[in-house]
Design an enzyme around this catalytic site. Sequence first.
Site, PDB file in Angstrom:
ATOM      1  N   SER A  80      78.532 100.946  18.165  1.00  0.00           N
ATOM      2  CA  SER A  80      79.472  99.973  18.712  1.00  0.00           C
ATOM      3  C   SER A  80      80.918 100.437  18.677  1.00  0.00           C
ATOM      4  O   SER A  80      81.700 100.061  19.536  1.00  0.00           O
ATOM      5  CB  SER A  80      79.335  98.645  17.974  1.00  0.00           C
ATOM      6  OG  SER A  80      79.429  98.830  16.579  1.00  0.00           O
TER       7      SER A  80
ATOM      8  N   HIS B 232      74.608  97.148  22.519  1.00  0.00           N
ATOM      9  CA  HIS B 232      75.519  97.695  23.537  1.00  0.00           C
ATOM     10  C   HIS B 232      74.800  98.442  24.650  1.00  0.00           C
ATOM     11  O   HIS B 232      75.437  99.012  25.529  1.00  0.00           O
ATOM     12  CB  HIS B 232      76.551  98.617  22.879  1.00  0.00           C
ATOM     13  CG  HIS B 232      77.447  97.871  21.946  1.00  0.00           C
ATOM     14  ND1 HIS B 232      78.553  97.178  22.374  1.00  0.00           N
ATOM     15  CD2 HIS B 232      77.353  97.644  20.617  1.00  0.00           C
ATOM     16  CE1 HIS B 232      79.130  96.591  21.347  1.00  0.00           C
ATOM     17  NE2 HIS B 232      78.422  96.857  20.265  1.00  0.00           N
TER      18      HIS B 232
ATOM     19  N   LYS C 276      76.560  90.341  24.951  1.00  0.00           N
ATOM     20  CA  LYS C 276      77.381  91.443  25.451  1.00  0.00           C
ATOM     21  C   LYS C 276      77.168  91.574  26.953  1.00  0.00           C
ATOM     22  O   LYS C 276      77.685  90.756  27.697  1.00  0.00           O
ATOM     23  CB  LYS C 276      77.126  92.678  24.621  1.00  0.00           C
ATOM     24  CG  LYS C 276      77.845  92.452  23.294  1.00  0.00           C
ATOM     25  CD  LYS C 276      77.598  93.341  22.156  1.00  0.00           C
ATOM     26  CE  LYS C 276      78.422  92.803  20.982  1.00  0.00           C
ATOM     27  NZ  LYS C 276      77.918  93.217  19.695  1.00  0.00           N
TER      28      LYS C 276
END
Length: 368
Positions: free
Chosen positions: A178, A206, A237
């Site tokens: 990250s 991610h 995300k």
Amino acid sequence: MYSQLADELESLKATDLYRRLRRVETETGPWATVEGRRMLMLGSNDYLGLASHPRVREAAKEAVDRWGAGAGGSRLTTGNLAIHEELEAQLAALKGSEAALLFTSGYLAATGTIPALAGRSDLILSDALNHACLIDGCRLSGAEVRIYRHGDAGHARELLADRGRFRRALVITDGVFSMDGDVAPLPHLHALSRETETWLMVDDAHATGVLGQQGGGTAEYFGLPQNDIIHMGTLSKALGSQGGFIAAPTVVVDYLRNRARSFVFDTALTPAAAGAALAALAIVREEPQRRDKLMENARLLRELLKIETQDTITPIIPVLIGEAQKALDLAETLERQGIRAPAIRPPTVPSGTARLRLSVTAARRSWM
Ligand SMILES: *Cc1c(COP(=O)(O)O)cnc(C)c1O
């Protein structure tokens, strides 16, 4: 009465580690108004621009109209809505897994799953730069935790030499890290897990919706058999909503449904979040060009900043500074110029590696 806490806060301030909130006053996107100023936003995790996408917003509203504002109970009591099961089926499909299980955040997915899968008789191997939620899950588990050097599958192998002493072993890694934006050596870790009968868990917060032809994440990107991996992900995300999930073989999901405390004792995901995530998944499937645009934007920003990073396939671009104070100063200088590029300091990153953590979004059409 709370003077010890005040003292500690003072010492955080003295070492430039004190954190304060910045108030965002418009919806966030490539641009937003932060404390009265229009700013270029360079740190968001809304990689595909779906948090503010009209279709995603609409789906959230429709889910509220149909199911209400809250689920009203945990999944195992009264809160298991059909929309949850639909979302789980689609997440399983995205990940190439047999089944999936929703949590109300990625953080809770990690801190519920790891202690359910590993306990006192077990061994966990954890990458040195794993996300805090994985570290917390490892601590909660009571298992023996060994940290291998970042991205070093060979070191993980060495630490598995006495695998036989343990009932189970589990390798845990971020898929895309990250704060560094690099990708885990998943093919090596996967081979290792096969050879040593060790389970492999990948936190793909991610990478979900970002990596792989279908947006399936790190395992898809490497072309690995996806079903034997325990994939963790977040809806918050690239999917622009909120919530977390595990995608894994049916037996693992069934086990977690019974044993993961953050699933059992937590109210089910709010219908709006589930509806939004379903719409986002449809866009991830139907519009692969968003991923292309994301990569193009990441390439442009790397070029613009002349930043060489090891991996150029993720939207995360770390600008390493070193001292917390310097990173903070730089972030403040940029802020005065109308650029919000958050400084990341310990304990989020190791001491002496403070940085600006930049990220791009597919929603950005130009840099002007
Ligand atoms: C953001 C993040 C999480 C937590 O997900 P939430 O849904 O925000 O709780 C977990 N792991 C990694 C690597 C993350 O970056």
